[in-house]
Design a protein around this motif. Sequence first.
Motif, short mmCIF file in Angstrom:
data_model
loop_
_atom_site.label_atom_id
_atom_site.label_comp_id
_atom_site.label_asym_id
_atom_site.label_seq_id
_atom_site.Cartn_x
_atom_site.Cartn_y
_atom_site.Cartn_z
N VAL A 1 -5.71 -3.67 -0.95
CA VAL A 1 -4.96 -2.60 -0.30
C VAL A 1 -3.76 -2.20 -1.14
CG1 VAL A 1 -5.76 -3.31 1.98
CG2 VAL A 1 -3.59 -4.20 1.12
N ASP A 2 -3.34 -0.95 -0.97
CA ASP A 2 -2.22 -0.44 -1.75
C ASP A 2 -0.91 -1.13 -1.37
OD1 ASP A 2 -3.91 1.39 -3.03
OD2 ASP A 2 -3.49 2.97 -1.56
N PHE A 3 -0.63 -1.18 -0.05
CA PHE A 3 0.64 -1.71 0.44
C PHE A 3 0.37 -2.65 1.61
CE2 PHE A 3 1.38 2.67 -1.02
CZ PHE A 3 2.29 2.45 -2.03
N LEU A 4 1.04 -3.79 1.62
CA LEU A 4 0.90 -4.73 2.72
C LEU A 4 2.28 -5.22 3.15
CD1 LEU A 4 -0.68 -6.70 4.59
CD2 LEU A 4 -0.66 -8.32 2.66
N TRP A 5 2.52 -5.13 4.46
CA TRP A 5 3.67 -5.77 5.08
C TRP A 5 3.08 -6.91 5.89
CZ3 TRP A 5 3.27 -0.51 4.54
CH2 TRP A 5 4.31 0.14 3.87
N ASP A 6 2.94 -8.07 5.28
CA ASP A 6 2.25 -9.19 5.91
C ASP A 6 2.95 -9.63 7.20
OD1 ASP A 6 0.03 -10.94 5.82
OD2 ASP A 6 1.32 -12.55 5.11
N LYS A 7 4.27 -9.68 7.18
CA LYS A 7 5.03 -10.09 8.36
C LYS A 7 4.73 -9.18 9.55
CE LYS A 7 9.71 -10.74 10.04
NZ LYS A 7 11.13 -10.65 9.75
N HIS A 8 4.38 -7.94 9.28
CA HIS A 8 4.10 -6.95 10.33
C HIS A 8 2.60 -6.68 10.48
CE1 HIS A 8 8.36 -6.11 10.75
NE2 HIS A 8 8.43 -6.10 9.43
N ALA A 9 1.77 -7.43 9.75
CA ALA A 9 0.31 -7.26 9.80
C ALA A 9 -0.07 -5.79 9.67
CB ALA A 9 -0.26 -7.86 11.09
N THR A 10 0.56 -5.11 8.70
CA THR A 10 0.35 -3.68 8.51
C THR A 10 0.02 -3.38 7.06
OG1 THR A 10 1.81 -3.12 10.35
CG2 THR A 10 1.43 -1.40 8.71
N ILE A 11 -0.98 -2.52 6.91
CA ILE A 11 -1.45 -2.05 5.61
C ILE A 11 -1.23 -0.55 5.56
CG2 ILE A 11 -3.57 -1.58 4.31
CD1 ILE A 11 -4.61 -4.31 5.52
N ALA A 12 -0.82 -0.05 4.41
CA ALA A 12 -0.75 1.40 4.20
C ALA A 12 -1.57 1.73 2.96
CB ALA A 12 0.69 1.88 4.05
N GLU A 13 -2.31 2.81 3.06
CA GLU A 13 -3.15 3.27 1.96
C GLU A 13 -2.75 4.68 1.57
OE1 GLU A 13 -4.57 0.79 0.64
OE2 GLU A 13 -6.70 0.90 1.15
N ALA A 14 -2.46 4.86 0.28
CA ALA A 14 -2.15 6.17 -0.28
C ALA A 14 -3.48 6.82 -0.67
CB ALA A 14 -1.24 6.01 -1.49
N ASP A 15 -3.90 7.77 0.12
CA ASP A 15 -5.23 8.37 -0.06
C ASP A 15 -5.19 9.58 -0.97
OD1 ASP A 15 -6.35 6.47 1.57
OD2 ASP A 15 -6.36 7.74 3.35
N GLY A 16 -5.82 9.45 -2.14
CA GLY A 16 -5.96 10.57 -3.04
C GLY A 16 -7.01 11.55 -2.54
N ALA A 17 -7.01 12.74 -3.10
CA ALA A 17 -7.90 13.81 -2.64
C ALA A 17 -9.38 13.47 -2.80
CB ALA A 17 -7.58 15.09 -3.40
N MET A 18 -9.73 12.68 -3.79
CA MET A 18 -11.14 12.40 -4.07
C MET A 18 -11.74 11.34 -3.14
SD MET A 18 -11.73 14.57 -6.33
CE MET A 18 -13.40 14.12 -6.70
N LYS A 19 -10.91 10.65 -2.38
CA LYS A 19 -11.38 9.52 -1.60
C LYS A 19 -12.45 9.89 -0.57
CE LYS A 19 -9.35 5.33 0.13
NZ LYS A 19 -8.10 4.65 0.37
N TYR A 20 -12.37 11.11 -0.04
CA TYR A 20 -13.27 11.47 1.05
C TYR A 20 -14.21 12.63 0.70
CZ TYR A 20 -10.10 8.43 3.48
OH TYR A 20 -9.35 7.35 3.83
N VAL A 21 -14.29 13.00 -0.56
CA VAL A 21 -15.18 14.09 -0.97
C VAL A 21 -16.64 13.68 -0.78
CG1 VAL A 21 -15.94 15.46 -2.94
CG2 VAL A 21 -13.51 15.12 -2.54
N ASP A 22 -16.95 12.47 -1.15
CA ASP A 22 -18.31 11.94 -1.03
C ASP A 22 -18.49 11.34 0.37
OD1 ASP A 22 -20.77 10.66 -1.30
OD2 ASP A 22 -20.01 9.09 -2.60
#
Length: 179
Positions: free
Chosen positions: A104-125
């Motif tokens: 994963v791009d970013f993890l706040w383990d203490k908060h059990a939270t992940i953030a993903e920086a989604d580029g434009a190509m991620k959902y084309v396919d």
Amino acid sequence: MVDLARTLPFRAGVVVADSALNGFQVGQGEIETVLRDCVGWPGITKARRVVAFSDRLAESPFESIARVAFAEGGPPKPMLQVWIMPAHDPASRVAASHLPIGRVDFLWDKHATIAEADGAMKYVDPQRARQQLKRDAELRRAGYEVVHFTWHDLVSDPDQVIKWIRAAFARSARLGVAS
């Protein structure tokens, strides 16, 4: 890199520094030498801040800019590029699989939270989009809140991205997942 860090706005300097470190174009020792040699130069204090903030694990300008937005918006510093393993079966104390769910791009383990920086190509396919949905479901089963944001989200309203992350922290806390 130090000259750019001295003269560009902080965010742009971080993009340059992260890229140079990630691409192994420069080492930390070399940077420290240049910073020592440039004592008294205009902007050297800002360059030191940029270097202190930079992280070789940031893999794109998007991730670098997100890190600056996070720092300005107040959430704690996230871990970068972390491999997440499947949740353990509480009955057997054995992981459902020995293979990681993904990195994963970013993890706040203490908060059990992940953030993903989604580029434009991620959902084309469509197949790739389905894989992402499956991965997100696995991350949630492993006990994480998952927040996705796009370049547009980040540059048009970084405060909203921070609100999404804080809301994920709160959901984790309510569920008793966060440590």
